[in-house]
Motif scaffolding. Structure first.
Motif, PDB file in Angstrom:
ATOM      1  N   GLY A 120       0.818  -1.203   0.000  1.00 28.20           N
ATOM      2  CA  GLY A 120       0.000   0.000   0.000  1.00 28.20           C
ATOM      3  C   GLY A 120       0.851   1.251   0.000  1.00 28.20           C
ATOM      4  N   ALA A 121       0.410   2.259   0.734  1.00 29.84           N
ATOM      5  CA  ALA A 121       1.121   3.531   0.793  1.00 29.84           C
ATOM      6  C   ALA A 121       2.093   3.577   1.968  1.00 29.84           C
ATOM      7  N   GLY A 122       2.214   2.459   2.674  1.00 23.50           N
ATOM      8  CA  GLY A 122       3.047   2.429   3.866  1.00 23.50           C
ATOM      9  C   GLY A 122       4.518   2.212   3.586  1.00 23.50           C
ATOM     10  N   LYS A 123       5.240   1.978   4.680  1.00 22.75           N
ATOM     11  CA  LYS A 123       6.678   1.735   4.609  1.00 22.75           C
ATOM     12  C   LYS A 123       6.949   0.382   3.956  1.00 22.75           C
ATOM     13  N   ASP A 124       8.215   0.122   3.720  1.00 18.57           N
ATOM     14  CA  ASP A 124       8.646  -1.149   3.156  1.00 18.57           C
ATOM     15  C   ASP A 124       8.118  -2.291   4.022  1.00 18.57           C
ATOM     16  N   LEU A 125       7.754  -3.386   3.387  1.00 19.89           N
ATOM     17  CA  LEU A 125       7.279  -4.561   4.115  1.00 19.89           C
ATOM     18  C   LEU A 125       8.421  -5.229   4.868  1.00 19.89           C
ATOM     19  N   ASP A 126       8.088  -5.947   5.923  1.00 18.63           N
ATOM     20  CA  ASP A 126       9.079  -6.781   6.588  1.00 18.63           C
ATOM     21  C   ASP A 126       9.566  -7.816   5.581  1.00 18.63           C
ATOM     22  N   ARG A 127      10.655  -8.454   5.883  1.00 18.88           N
ATOM     23  CA  ARG A 127      11.211  -9.462   4.986  1.00 18.88           C
ATOM     24  C   ARG A 127      10.896 -10.859   5.495  1.00 18.88           C
ATOM     25  N   VAL A 128      10.860 -11.792   4.576  1.00 19.04           N
ATOM     26  CA  VAL A 128      10.653 -13.204   4.857  1.00 19.04           C
ATOM     27  C   VAL A 128      11.850 -13.934   4.260  1.00 19.04           C
ATOM     28  N   THR A 129      12.486 -14.806   5.016  1.00 18.93           N
ATOM     29  CA  THR A 129      13.636 -15.533   4.462  1.00 18.93           C
ATOM     30  C   THR A 129      13.158 -16.593   3.485  1.00 18.93           C
ATOM     31  N   SER A 130      14.028 -16.919   2.550  1.00 13.95           N
ATOM     32  CA  SER A 130      13.693 -17.925   1.549  1.00 13.95           C
ATOM     33  C   SER A 130      14.966 -18.605   1.077  1.00 13.95           C
ATOM     34  N   LYS A 131      14.783 -19.732   0.441  1.00 11.49           N
ATOM     35  CA  LYS A 131      15.896 -20.524  -0.078  1.00 11.49           C
ATOM     36  C   LYS A 131      15.687 -20.809  -1.561  1.00 11.49           C
ATOM     37  N   ALA A 132      16.793 -21.012  -2.278  1.00  9.09           N
ATOM     38  CA  ALA A 132      16.715 -21.412  -3.679  1.00  9.09           C
ATOM     39  C   ALA A 132      15.874 -22.675  -3.788  1.00  9.09           C
ATOM     40  N   GLY A 133      15.059 -22.742  -4.826  1.00 14.75           N
ATOM     41  CA  GLY A 133      14.213 -23.907  -5.069  1.00 14.75           C
ATOM     42  C   GLY A 133      12.800 -23.759  -4.521  1.00 14.75           C
ATOM     43  N   GLN A 134      12.601 -22.860  -3.561  1.00 13.33           N
ATOM     44  CA  GLN A 134      11.251 -22.634  -3.042  1.00 13.33           C
ATOM     45  C   GLN A 134      10.425 -21.852  -4.062  1.00 13.33           C
ATOM     46  N   LYS A 135       9.115 -21.864  -3.854  1.00 11.08           N
ATOM     47  CA  LYS A 135       8.191 -21.094  -4.684  1.00 11.08           C
ATOM     48  C   LYS A 135       7.243 -20.326  -3.775  1.00 11.08           C
ATOM     49  N   MET A 136       6.675 -19.276  -4.340  1.00 14.57           N
ATOM     50  CA  MET A 136       5.649 -18.516  -3.632  1.00 14.57           C
ATOM     51  C   MET A 136       4.301 -18.867  -4.248  1.00 14.57           C
ATOM     52  N   TYR A 137       3.314 -19.061  -3.384  1.00 18.45           N
ATOM     53  CA  TYR A 137       1.950 -19.387  -3.784  1.00 18.45           C
ATOM     54  C   TYR A 137       1.037 -18.294  -3.239  1.00 18.45           C
ATOM     55  N   ILE A 138       0.261 -17.664  -4.123  1.00 27.67           N
ATOM     56  CA  ILE A 138      -0.615 -16.571  -3.718  1.00 27.67           C
ATOM     57  C   ILE A 138      -2.053 -16.904  -4.131  1.00 27.67           C
ATOM     58  N   ASN A 139      -2.969 -16.798  -3.170  1.00 27.56           N
ATOM     59  CA  ASN A 139      -4.388 -16.973  -3.463  1.00 27.56           C
ATOM     60  C   ASN A 139      -5.079 -15.637  -3.199  1.00 27.56           C
ATOM     61  N   PHE A 140      -5.337 -14.903  -4.273  1.00 29.39           N
ATOM     62  CA  PHE A 140      -5.944 -13.581  -4.133  1.00 29.39           C
ATOM     63  C   PHE A 140      -7.401 -13.666  -3.687  1.00 29.39           C
ATOM     64  N   THR A 141      -8.068 -14.764  -3.983  1.00 29.78           N
ATOM     65  CA  THR A 141      -9.469 -14.915  -3.587  1.00 29.78           C
ATOM     66  C   THR A 141      -9.605 -15.004  -2.076  1.00 29.78           C
ATOM     67  N   SER A 142      -8.756 -15.804  -1.440  1.00 24.16           N
ATOM     68  CA  SER A 142      -8.850 -15.994   0.011  1.00 24.16           C
ATOM     69  C   SER A 142      -7.923 -15.060   0.788  1.00 24.16           C
ATOM     70  N   GLY A 143      -7.031 -14.343   0.079  1.00 18.66           N
ATOM     71  CA  GLY A 143      -6.088 -13.456   0.752  1.00 18.66           C
ATOM     72  C   GLY A 143      -5.034 -14.221   1.532  1.00 18.66           C
ATOM     73  N   THR A 144      -4.637 -15.378   0.988  1.00 21.70           N
ATOM     74  CA  THR A 144      -3.663 -16.233   1.667  1.00 21.70           C
ATOM     75  C   THR A 144      -2.479 -16.540   0.741  1.00 21.70           C
ATOM     76  N   GLY A 145      -1.474 -17.187   1.313  1.00 18.62           N
ATOM     77  CA  GLY A 145      -0.334 -17.590   0.519  1.00 18.62           C
ATOM     78  C   GLY A 145       0.652 -18.373   1.344  1.00 18.62           C
ATOM     79  N   LYS A 146       1.696 -18.841   0.677  1.00 19.50           N
ATOM     80  CA  LYS A 146       2.727 -19.593   1.359  1.00 19.50           C
ATOM     81  C   LYS A 146       3.996 -19.568   0.526  1.00 19.50           C
ATOM     82  N   ILE A 147       5.100 -19.872   1.179  1.00 14.58           N
ATOM     83  CA  ILE A 147       6.390 -20.021   0.512  1.00 14.58           C
ATOM     84  C   ILE A 147       6.916 -21.374   0.944  1.00 14.58           C
ATOM     85  N   GLU A 148       7.141 -22.234  -0.020  1.00 16.90           N
ATOM     86  CA  GLU A 148       7.667 -23.578   0.311  1.00 16.90           C
ATOM     87  C   GLU A 148       8.412 -24.150  -0.879  1.00 16.90           C
TER      88      GLU A 148
END
Length: 148
Positions: A120-148
């Motif tokens: 949004g119009a706010g400050k930078d988001l916090d960070r989430v750690t991740s590793k090579a090979g993982q993927k991000m999954y986003i569900n805009f309908t439910s407002g959910t997601g995961k990184i695995e």
């Protein structure tokens, strides 16, 4: 309405009709014109991208890299899925949709504890750690997601 993605739009009696169902990135623009406010409604490709440290070692901040576009689900309750991360990124993945005329980070979002959060119009988001090979999954309908 402006059909930038083949939605098959119609405009009858002020109602927008869509002939081709599916996902769209809808952008509403407004401008003051004298005493009126004029609106343009754009139907665009539902493109979601990764950017930054996960796309290559040392990062890449080039917008709209084709290799880093998420796949678009066929159903409303499925996930947009990123390509596998190419590099470990202590600062984590960064995802966004591109809105013409604005920098990518103004339409950035991230997953925290399974919940989709928009910058949004706010400050930078916090960070989430991740590793090579993982993927991000986003569900805009439910407002959910995961990184695995």
């Amino acid at each position: 309405p402006v059909d930038n993605y083949g939605a098959g739009l119609s405009n009858a009696d002020g109602n927008i009709g869509v002939a081709k169902g599916g996902w769209y990135l809808i952008v509403i623009r407004s401008a003051v014109n004298g005493r009126s406010v004029d609106y343009t409604v754009e139907f665009n490709e539902p493109a979601v991208w990764l950017i930054g440290g996960v796309v290559k070692e040392g990062g890449d901040w080039t917008e709209g890299l084709a290799d880093w576009k998420f796949t678009v689900p066929e159903k409303a309750d499925d996930f947009f899925v990123s390509p596998a991360f190419a590099a470990d990124a202590p600062e984590g993945p960064r995802a966004y949709v591109k809105v013409s005329g604005f920098d990518w980070w103004k339409s950035e979002f991230m997953v925290f504890g399974g919940k989709l959060t928009y910058r949004g119009a706010g400050k930078d988001l916090d960070r989430v750690t991740s590793k090579a090979g993982q993927k991000m999954y986003i569900n805009f309908t439910s407002g959910t997601g995961k990184i695995e």
